[in-house]
Design an enzyme around this catalytic site. Structure first.
Site, PDB file in Angstrom:
ATOM      1  N   HIS A 288      31.007  47.010  54.031  1.00 57.71           N
ATOM      2  CA  HIS A 288      31.567  48.294  53.588  1.00 57.71           C
ATOM      3  C   HIS A 288      30.589  49.463  53.709  1.00 57.71           C
ATOM      4  O   HIS A 288      30.935  50.595  53.354  1.00 57.71           O
ATOM      5  CB  HIS A 288      32.061  48.185  52.141  1.00 57.71           C
ATOM      6  CG  HIS A 288      33.213  47.252  51.964  1.00 57.71           C
ATOM      7  ND1 HIS A 288      34.394  47.382  52.665  1.00 57.71           N
ATOM      8  CD2 HIS A 288      33.379  46.150  51.188  1.00 57.71           C
ATOM      9  CE1 HIS A 288      35.233  46.412  52.325  1.00 57.71           C
ATOM     10  NE2 HIS A 288      34.635  45.642  51.439  1.00 57.71           N
TER      11      HIS A 288
ATOM     12  N   ASP B 240      36.747  38.715  56.637  1.00 62.37           N
ATOM     13  CA  ASP B 240      36.830  39.007  55.199  1.00 62.37           C
ATOM     14  C   ASP B 240      38.231  39.556  54.894  1.00 62.37           C
ATOM     15  O   ASP B 240      38.868  40.169  55.756  1.00 62.37           O
ATOM     16  CB  ASP B 240      35.756  40.038  54.843  1.00 62.37           C
ATOM     17  CG  ASP B 240      35.636  40.296  53.338  1.00 62.37           C
ATOM     18  OD1 ASP B 240      34.706  39.738  52.723  1.00 62.37           O
ATOM     19  OD2 ASP B 240      36.459  41.060  52.792  1.00 62.37           O
TER      20      ASP B 240
ATOM     21  N   HIS C  11      39.023  42.005  53.185  1.00 62.96           N
ATOM     22  CA  HIS C  11      39.036  43.470  53.176  1.00 62.96           C
ATOM     23  C   HIS C  11      38.566  44.019  54.523  1.00 62.96           C
ATOM     24  O   HIS C  11      37.737  43.404  55.190  1.00 62.96           O
ATOM     25  CB  HIS C  11      38.100  43.998  52.076  1.00 62.96           C
ATOM     26  CG  HIS C  11      38.417  43.458  50.719  1.00 62.96           C
ATOM     27  ND1 HIS C  11      37.739  42.400  50.168  1.00 62.96           N
ATOM     28  CD2 HIS C  11      39.358  43.817  49.817  1.00 62.96           C
ATOM     29  CE1 HIS C  11      38.233  42.133  48.960  1.00 62.96           C
ATOM     30  NE2 HIS C  11      39.229  42.980  48.728  1.00 62.96           N
TER      31      HIS C  11
ATOM     32  N   ASP D 205      37.179  35.554  51.134  1.00 64.43           N
ATOM     33  CA  ASP D 205      38.068  36.020  50.060  1.00 64.43           C
ATOM     34  C   ASP D 205      39.532  36.130  50.490  1.00 64.43           C
ATOM     35  O   ASP D 205      40.400  36.462  49.672  1.00 64.43           O
ATOM     36  CB  ASP D 205      37.572  37.340  49.453  1.00 64.43           C
ATOM     37  CG  ASP D 205      37.140  38.367  50.471  1.00 64.43           C
ATOM     38  OD1 ASP D 205      37.293  38.114  51.688  1.00 64.43           O
ATOM     39  OD2 ASP D 205      36.642  39.433  50.067  1.00 64.43           O
TER      40      ASP D 205
ATOM     41  N   TYR E  71      34.913  35.186  46.269  1.00 63.14           N
ATOM     42  CA  TYR E  71      34.547  35.345  44.861  1.00 63.14           C
ATOM     43  C   TYR E  71      35.018  34.211  43.963  1.00 63.14           C
ATOM     44  O   TYR E  71      34.732  34.225  42.769  1.00 63.14           O
ATOM     45  CB  TYR E  71      35.076  36.695  44.355  1.00 63.14           C
ATOM     46  CG  TYR E  71      34.594  37.818  45.249  1.00 63.14           C
ATOM     47  CD1 TYR E  71      33.290  38.290  45.135  1.00 63.14           C
ATOM     48  CD2 TYR E  71      35.401  38.328  46.263  1.00 63.14           C
ATOM     49  CE1 TYR E  71      32.814  39.264  45.985  1.00 63.14           C
ATOM     50  CE2 TYR E  71      34.937  39.308  47.120  1.00 63.14           C
ATOM     51  CZ  TYR E  71      33.643  39.773  46.980  1.00 63.14           C
ATOM     52  OH  TYR E  71      33.169  40.728  47.836  1.00 63.14           O
TER      53      TYR E  71
END
Ligand code: SP5
Ligand code: ZN
Length: 339
Positions: A155, A191, A193, A281, A320
């Site tokens: 990010h 990922d 995201h 995730d 997570y």
């Protein structure tokens, strides 16, 4: 460690915990993977990817925060943004470096979840060393190396951090592979995201393809402002960015079909080296995303990426759910090693 995240003004338990790394390490040692300790690197590649002001900020902001007394009064033991100089606020004014550390806290950070505490810099900088060690293994002839790092990185843009990330490990890996002589490199981000930071780093460049499958930011998911299908690159980089946003609840079959599109794009790009932003995730049990990928799905993803036949550096991103993330990483690496 981050300690906590502030979300909509509420202090919530941290999600990007140190135990993530120990759980992954346990799973990989159990599976008998060869473990190589990292070595240290200077800031050369780091500063080719990130604005030196961001790096200097992260290096010093914690001690500045302590020196200003914030842990005592008002009693905040993490660096938390208070004012963010958005483009709208400045409206064309030059972005000055603020005098007060509590103002500087928002100068390079774009959310309230990514706090800085004692050891944050050391961990983020060590993750860069681990990543560059993995790159060196691959440029030295290993077909595959995995960087077990935290905090994650995808990010982080050239000059702004957020999303539990401080320095962009995968972007640094891609740049290091370029510097090692690979004319074209691909970053595939699995990922859950969108890796808005990695996308931004290479958005104008034709030499590094960024391709990601992720939960649709348009359905209300982080990073909200990036990761849409119409983001295809800019200028020389036009066509070297591929986003495949997916609906909430997406299971293995459409997730893998999206990955197949990405694998095709990597081959068409002519990449001679691959970086995998390996977030787990997207798994069904993960509390931070609504995708429903299984352990088998992650292993199949590894196999599909291995089929490209490219020297590959996998870099840990998110994931997570402590009880499953070790196995998810192990299964993905098992797939990636099938070559
Ligand atoms: C690397 C990575 O996976 N970063 C993802 C960060 C996205 N976090 C979004 C969090 C949105 C609010 N979560 C509420 C949980 C509060 N603990
Ligand atoms: Zn994520």
């Amino acid at each position: 460690m981050p300690g906590a995240e502030i979300w909509v003004g509420v202090t919530t338990p941290g999600t990007e915990l140190p135990e993530r790394a120990t759980r992954i390490e346990q799973a990989l040692r159990r599976d008998g993977l060869r473990v190589v300790e990292a070595t240290s690197y200077d800031d050369d590649v780091l500063l080719r990817v990130h604005d030196p002001r961001l790096v200097e900020h992260l290096r010093t902001v914690w001690s500045r925060w302590v020196e200003a007394g914030f842990p005592v009064e008002p009693g905040q033991d993490r660096v938390v943004p208070y004012i963010m100089p958005t483009a709208g606020m400045l409206d064309g004014l030059p972005e000055r470096e603020p005098t007060a550390v509590h103002a500087a806290a928002g100068r390079y950070c774009y959310d309230t979840m990514t706090l800085v505490g004692p050891g944050t810099w050391q961990a983020a900088r060590a993750a860069v060393d681990v990543t560059l060690s993995a790159v060196d293994l691959v440029t030295g002839g290993e077909p595959l190396a995995y960087a077990l790092v935290r905090p994650p990185g995808h990010h982080v843009t050239r000059a702004a951090y957020g999303g539990s990330c401080y320095l962009n490990n995968a972007g640094i890996a891609a740049q290091a592979l370029r510097d090692a002589g690979h004319e074209r490199v691909a970053v595939v981000d699995v990922d859950a995201h969108h890796g808005n930071g990695t996308q931004a780093l290479f958005y104008d460049r034709a030499d590094v393809l960024y391709a990601s499958l992720h939960v649709d930011p348009g359905a209300g998911w982080f990073p909200h402002y990036a990761g849409f299908a119409d983001e295809t690159g800019r200028g020389a980089g036009l066509g070297a960015n591929l986003n495949v946003p997916l609906a909430e609840g997406t299971p293995d079959a459409p997730w893998l079909a999206a990955l197949d599109r990405i694998v095709e794009a990597v081959a068409a790009h002519g990449a001679t080296a691959l970086v995998v932003s390996l977030g787990v995730d997207a798994a069904a049990a993960d509390p931070e995303s609504p995708l429903q990928v299984t352990h088998d799905g992650y292993e199949a993803a590894g196999r599909r990426l291995a089929a490209l036949g490219l020297p590959t550096v996998a870099v840990q991103e998110g994931g997570y759910h402590l009880d499953t993330l070790g196995d998810l990483v192990a299964r993905t690496l098992h797939g990636l090693a099938d070559r």
